[in-house]
Design a protein around this motif. Sequence first.
Motif, PDB file in Angstrom:
ATOM      1  N   ARG A   1      -2.046  11.052  -6.191  1.00  0.00           N
ATOM      2  CA  ARG A   1      -1.944  10.244  -4.971  1.00  0.00           C
ATOM      3  C   ARG A   1      -0.489   9.986  -4.610  1.00  0.00           C
ATOM      4  O   ARG A   1      -0.086  10.063  -3.420  1.00  0.00           O
ATOM      5  CB  ARG A   1      -2.674   8.914  -5.160  1.00  0.00           C
ATOM      6  CG  ARG A   1      -4.191   9.057  -5.215  1.00  0.00           C
ATOM      7  CD  ARG A   1      -4.841   7.752  -5.603  1.00  0.00           C
ATOM      8  NE  ARG A   1      -6.294   7.865  -5.633  1.00  0.00           N
ATOM      9  CZ  ARG A   1      -7.114   6.925  -6.082  1.00  0.00           C
ATOM     10  NH1 ARG A   1      -6.572   5.805  -6.566  1.00  0.00           N
ATOM     11  NH2 ARG A   1      -8.414   7.098  -6.062  1.00  0.00           N
ATOM     12  N   LEU A   2       0.351   9.682  -5.576  1.00  0.00           N
ATOM     13  CA  LEU A   2       1.758   9.417  -5.305  1.00  0.00           C
ATOM     14  C   LEU A   2       2.466  10.682  -4.830  1.00  0.00           C
ATOM     15  O   LEU A   2       3.317  10.633  -3.906  1.00  0.00           O
ATOM     16  CB  LEU A   2       2.443   8.864  -6.551  1.00  0.00           C
ATOM     17  CG  LEU A   2       3.885   8.383  -6.362  1.00  0.00           C
ATOM     18  CD1 LEU A   2       3.945   7.249  -5.338  1.00  0.00           C
ATOM     19  CD2 LEU A   2       4.475   7.917  -7.677  1.00  0.00           C
ATOM     20  N   ILE A   3       2.128  11.828  -5.424  1.00  0.00           N
ATOM     21  CA  ILE A   3       2.746  13.094  -4.992  1.00  0.00           C
ATOM     22  C   ILE A   3       2.385  13.402  -3.541  1.00  0.00           C
ATOM     23  O   ILE A   3       3.239  13.795  -2.723  1.00  0.00           O
ATOM     24  CB  ILE A   3       2.308  14.236  -5.928  1.00  0.00           C
ATOM     25  CG1 ILE A   3       2.968  14.047  -7.321  1.00  0.00           C
ATOM     26  CG2 ILE A   3       2.694  15.590  -5.353  1.00  0.00           C
ATOM     27  CD1 ILE A   3       2.455  15.012  -8.358  1.00  0.00           C
ATOM     28  N   ALA A   4       1.098  13.184  -3.195  1.00  0.00           N
ATOM     29  CA  ALA A   4       0.665  13.445  -1.809  1.00  0.00           C
ATOM     30  C   ALA A   4       1.418  12.563  -0.826  1.00  0.00           C
ATOM     31  O   ALA A   4       1.899  13.040   0.232  1.00  0.00           O
ATOM     32  CB  ALA A   4      -0.840  13.221  -1.702  1.00  0.00           C
ATOM     33  N   GLY A   5       1.544  11.288  -1.115  1.00  0.00           N
ATOM     34  CA  GLY A   5       2.264  10.381  -0.210  1.00  0.00           C
ATOM     35  C   GLY A   5       3.727  10.741  -0.110  1.00  0.00           C
ATOM     36  O   GLY A   5       4.327  10.692   0.988  1.00  0.00           O
ATOM     37  N   THR A   6       4.337  11.130  -1.236  1.00  0.00           N
ATOM     38  CA  THR A   6       5.764  11.487  -1.223  1.00  0.00           C
ATOM     39  C   THR A   6       5.993  12.763  -0.424  1.00  0.00           C
ATOM     40  O   THR A   6       6.968  12.869   0.339  1.00  0.00           O
ATOM     41  CB  THR A   6       6.258  11.670  -2.668  1.00  0.00           C
ATOM     42  OG1 THR A   6       6.000  10.469  -3.432  1.00  0.00           O
ATOM     43  CG2 THR A   6       7.747  11.948  -2.693  1.00  0.00           C
ATOM     44  N   VAL A   7       5.126  13.742  -0.568  1.00  0.00           N
ATOM     45  CA  VAL A   7       5.260  14.990   0.204  1.00  0.00           C
ATOM     46  C   VAL A   7       5.130  14.710   1.693  1.00  0.00           C
ATOM     47  O   VAL A   7       5.886  15.252   2.540  1.00  0.00           O
ATOM     48  CB  VAL A   7       4.214  16.009  -0.251  1.00  0.00           C
ATOM     49  CG1 VAL A   7       4.165  17.220   0.696  1.00  0.00           C
ATOM     50  CG2 VAL A   7       4.544  16.483  -1.666  1.00  0.00           C
ATOM     51  N   LEU A   8       4.170  13.860   2.072  1.00  0.00           N
ATOM     52  CA  LEU A   8       4.013  13.504   3.488  1.00  0.00           C
ATOM     53  C   LEU A   8       5.260  12.802   4.016  1.00  0.00           C
ATOM     54  O   LEU A   8       5.725  13.053   5.134  1.00  0.00           O
ATOM     55  CB  LEU A   8       2.785  12.611   3.660  1.00  0.00           C
ATOM     56  CG  LEU A   8       2.434  12.179   5.080  1.00  0.00           C
ATOM     57  CD1 LEU A   8       2.199  13.420   5.957  1.00  0.00           C
ATOM     58  CD2 LEU A   8       1.221  11.280   5.106  1.00  0.00           C
ATOM     59  N   LEU A   9       5.836  11.916   3.205  1.00  0.00           N
ATOM     60  CA  LEU A   9       7.067  11.229   3.599  1.00  0.00           C
ATOM     61  C   LEU A   9       8.213  12.225   3.751  1.00  0.00           C
ATOM     62  O   LEU A   9       9.021  12.149   4.706  1.00  0.00           O
ATOM     63  CB  LEU A   9       7.429  10.172   2.554  1.00  0.00           C
ATOM     64  CG  LEU A   9       8.680   9.328   2.821  1.00  0.00           C
ATOM     65  CD1 LEU A   9       8.563   8.585   4.150  1.00  0.00           C
ATOM     66  CD2 LEU A   9       8.929   8.373   1.679  1.00  0.00           C
ATOM     67  N   ALA A  10       8.295  13.167   2.807  1.00  0.00           N
ATOM     68  CA  ALA A  10       9.341  14.187   2.909  1.00  0.00           C
ATOM     69  C   ALA A  10       9.148  15.047   4.150  1.00  0.00           C
ATOM     70  O   ALA A  10      10.118  15.410   4.839  1.00  0.00           O
ATOM     71  CB  ALA A  10       9.330  15.054   1.655  1.00  0.00           C
TER      72      ALA A  10
END
Length: 895
Positions: free
Chosen positions: A182-191
């Motif tokens: 979940r954290l990786i998905a949110g970070t990728v979207l932010l990037a």
Amino acid sequence: MTLYSLPAVAMAAIAFYVGAYHLFIYARRPLARQDLPFALTCLSIGAYSALCAGQYSAASPEQGVLWQRWQMLVIGLLGATLLWFAHAYLGRKPGKLPYLLGAAIMAAALVCAFDRGSLAWLDKPSIKEVHVPFLHAPVVYREMAAGPFSIALSVLGVLILAYMIWIAVQSFRRGARKKAARLIAGTVLLAAAAASDAAVNADLYDFLYVTKYAYVGLMFMMVYALSDELVAAERFQRALEDSESRLRALFEGINDAVFVHDLDGRILDCNEAAHRRLGYTRDEFVGMHTRDIDSPRFAQGFDERIRRQLEEGRCSCEGVHLRKDGSEVPVDVNTSLITYNGQQAILAVMRDITERKQAETALRESEERFRMLAENVPGVIYLCKNDRRWTMIYLNDAVKELTGYPKEDFLTDRISFADLYNPDDTEGIYADVEKALADRVPFHLTYRLKHRSGDWRWIDEAGGGVYRNGELLMLEGFLSDISARKRAEEDRKHLETQVQQAQKLESLGVLAGGIAHDFNNLLMGILGNADLALDHLSPVSPARQSIVNIETAGKRAAELCRQMLAYSGKGKFIVEAVNLNEVVQEMDHLLSISISKKAVLTYGLAGDLPAIEADPTQLRQVIMNLIINASDAIDEKSHIAGEQGLITVTTGVMDCDRSYLRETYVDEDLPEGRYAYVEVSDSGCGMSAETRGRIFDPFFTTKFTGRGLGLSVVLGIVRGHGGVLKIYSEEGRGSTLKALFPAVDTPLPSRAAEPDAGEEWGATGLVLLVDDEEVVRDVASEMLETMGFDVLTADDGDKAVELFREHGDELRCVVLDLTMPRMDGEQTLRALRGIRQDVPVIISSGYNEQELTTRFLGRGPAGFIQKPYQLRTLATVIREVFSTWRPPEHPDTSL
């Protein structure tokens, strides 16, 4: 506000709501570490969205640049909170790098937000035109051109995103896959949103809507990622509150005192029961040390209990607490190691065991009383298994006295009660116990047990089964030694037998004495008249021989009467010092010719035999009767088996104690001491128990009719001499009869020889003759007249007293019958002595002189004559009285 700014406003509102909500949750219940950084992240996103809405609605380039400056500041805050949230969400401890990145992005954001010099900005706003989906006209917005610090800010943001992806990947590898994904998905979207924004700023892409509002996707991704965590946390919080409430209720409601104290013993908390138990208030407890409520001895072990607590996690012990008033309370202490307000502490549950201690004390006292009772009770208390050997579970020490074996021998099964039973009793014991257990009733046994010494003990046992839930567990009971009681019962039975025999003999003796007395009166008439007739008949008269025959028959009848009197113990004894050996030796020839030709007579006479006081004639009769009885027994056996028998006459002396005398025939409580005895044993047919019980009954015999007074006379003579008889006899093994007489140290002088009545002797004067039997009065009167006396007669005592008053001065002598109706001889003698003391009185009786002496206690008549008597005997007695009688110097009026 323009249409273009509405999405930013909506995003800001949502972000502010989510951030404020979780900030409120954290303020109420700081449970999970990610709540605060997540709330601050959402608030930062909301601030950024609000600043974007202001930028999109700016009326001038300058106003747009101002909004953009504040966006730079919020971006710095967002980067720092993202680092904080990522570590808290993944449960990782941050190192130095996230702190450096956070500090750098905050510094860059501050410079970008507040520096107005050439370092950050070329204060030349640019106007950009972009196309927004769903709008048919281009949108124009203003922004500042990029400077070195804004570029640094972007670079730091990229580093932060990369770091977040790195720690998420590490957590994914360590097992926290769901959170890391979940954290990786949110970070990728932010990037992706940051890259899109950079492309728009570089005029590479004009989809401003996607760029500027990519943060909306990030926010909702984070909300989704945390939704289950937050719901679970909320539920956990409510459960925790409920649990705390229940624990507090349990903590306060438990009846045991509960304390929480630190490892140093400082009390941190306690429940209401602690207050009730020890008397302190809760405020007084908090801050106190455990040694303040522990007894001094219990307080000494505090350090050891803490050591055990830390090593084992739990500790249990007993101790003593002190109430506020100083009284002691025994407690059972159970402690556990807990975390209390972030620190290690001890949870101690103290249970008041006063009642248990009192019960234990009462139990110990009860057990001690039982032990003392069990050890001091005069008998054996036992618990045993229900097996063939009665395997013992418990025994008191009294078993050693009962059996001779220590109780350890029974408890270790080296020996069993079953080994000690009398073989004749064993089968009955098992049968009685099995029947009692089958009927579930107590059992009561009496049997013989062999003592270690070899003696047999009589045992009385009372017991029963011990049951639980209907199942037989064991047997319990009590054993007592009743050997003394058994001996006493046997002695009592023996005594009863003796008393019965004595009563029988006494009644038979009374009967025999009465018959002999009355028969003597008849014989008095027969012998007296025969004697008188012979005195008057011519020596050549044809009737003389017939009268002689009558006299002979009368004398035999008189002899029979004397035997009957001997049986009754009232025979005429001439007592003198006698040596039994001399009596037996004098009878040797007579005994030899009296026994059967099938018997051999032997002697075993003891030397230095002490004398006894006895009538030699009566002793000879005893010995003769015993010899004849033995000879008859041998005759009977020889008739059956054709064997020659042996008769042995033995004399001796022995010391007889109470127990020996108790076993003799008809013990009349004779004194202990030395007894001389004559014993006649034979090898004849012996006697059965029934015969032994009747041998002394008059006229009882196993021989032909006409026998049976021999042993009866023996018993009467022995009793009359103060002796006893001992009998040993078994069927087929012969008999032994032993007559024992009290020995004397000094021989008594023998009675003087009877004067010769054949000498001529004349007599004159008046004589009073008193007798209730007419035949006696007639013949005695004629005898007295023949001797030369004048005779007055009276048939009872009253008439005798009347005649004595009338002729007292003339009377020379009174011949007085002892046994008369109404006024007997003793009463008459008393009355006569009251009138005149100097007249000699001769008592006439069928009983012996010894009976007379006993009745008159030495103050009696001047002489005695036993019926039946003849003229010669009467003359002898009167002559002796006249020659020896002296009236008393001091008359005894008590007669």
